[in-house]
Motif scaffolding. Sequence first.
Motif, PDB file in Angstrom:
ATOM      1  N   SER A  88       2.094   6.414  -1.564  1.00 39.12           N
ATOM      2  CA  SER A  88       2.037   5.013  -1.975  1.00 39.12           C
ATOM      3  C   SER A  88       2.975   4.774  -3.149  1.00 39.12           C
ATOM      4  N   SER A 119       0.965  -0.337  -3.111  1.00 41.68           N
ATOM      5  CA  SER A 119       1.413  -0.513  -1.732  1.00 41.68           C
ATOM      6  C   SER A 119       1.267   0.806  -0.985  1.00 41.68           C
ATOM      7  N   ASP A 121       2.238   0.814   2.401  1.00 43.44           N
ATOM      8  CA  ASP A 121       3.077   0.654   3.595  1.00 43.44           C
ATOM      9  C   ASP A 121       4.560   0.573   3.205  1.00 43.44           C
ATOM     10  N   GLN A 122       4.956   1.510   2.321  1.00 43.60           N
ATOM     11  CA  GLN A 122       6.356   1.638   1.909  1.00 43.60           C
ATOM     12  C   GLN A 122       6.874   0.411   1.160  1.00 43.60           C
TER      13      GLN A 122
END
Length: 373
Positions: A88, A119, A121-122
């Motif tokens: 993350s 985050s 999700d990249q």
Amino acid sequence: MLANLLITALLPLGMELPPADPAVPLRQPYAAAANGRTAVVYGAGNSIFFIASTDNARTFSLPVKVAEVNVLALGRHRGPRVTILKDSYLVTAVAGEHLATGPHAHGLPADGNLTAWRSVDQGKTWSRLGVVNDVPGAAREGFHSISADAQDRLTAVWLDLREKGTKLYSSRSLDGGRSWSKNMMIYASPDGTICECCNASLAGDAEGGVSVMWRNVLAGSRDFYTATAKDGVHFGTPQKVGMGTWKINACPMDGGGLVLRDGQPFSAWRREKGVFFVAPGRPEVRIGSGTDVAMVSAARGVFVSWTETSAANAKESGIVLASPPRPSGVPENPILIGPGGAFSALAALPDGQIFAVWESFGRLRMERVEGRQ
């Protein structure tokens, strides 16, 4: 839908990111590199933005807005920070609901809190995790630093105003920033305050140890001190950095730089008009003149950048980078990498190159710089 690539090396000296609105400049960039990724965060107005690279800072994703707040602390090394965790990203910044007023407001939040977003999700989407300081508004001066170890354990430090006088506080997270420990005071000056507007620097190792450096106020001098916590929690006796002193009855509004290399602290800082560097067991060395130091430890050694201002020749003003020759290890031979630039940040890339980002006339300028030396 998030595009994969935005920036390529189209410019002869590197890459440039323009603001979405020319009236809202991009400010106070911060860079990190770890786990095969490079990330940059910056402020624009009251918004925090994020970009990332997975090819050693050759190309970057489109900017993503992490958050928009009522008042965002920016300027003079205030601004967002990004930490790259195993799975993350974590972004931290000081934000508040109401604008401070008065002669020293500086556009800061009157009720600023050190806030975290994450985050998984990249960097495509972000969620707010919460506030680090456990007394509301205690972080309103806007200065903070953060580090992570190999197990995603985090340490945050900031200038704290929960009581009269500015003090240095810290907090620890063992779960990647989801929760934070009770705040702990690292240091309070017997003279009543540490330097009120100079950012503290924090450096950590893979095992969880951290060292922190701050500008102190003692007997009319504003010099840097360090303290180390091998467990990330219990800090030892503060030690003065360097041999000289700066007698000044004002805040220089200029923090220094600190890195750990082989478990040993290296630091650089401004004193009067000079930029000084000190390695463990060695006397301080003046390596240049200027302000706003940044540092990074890379394969070849410790690199230092700063903003140099030439009254005689504007073309010689901007971001300079000093590299470490062998065998001394003292950064030398500074070269101008960012004419007209200010507030640089550095990160060490896995391929041995150095990534630099800085403010440049309302834009961000980015470059892989070590290979050019």
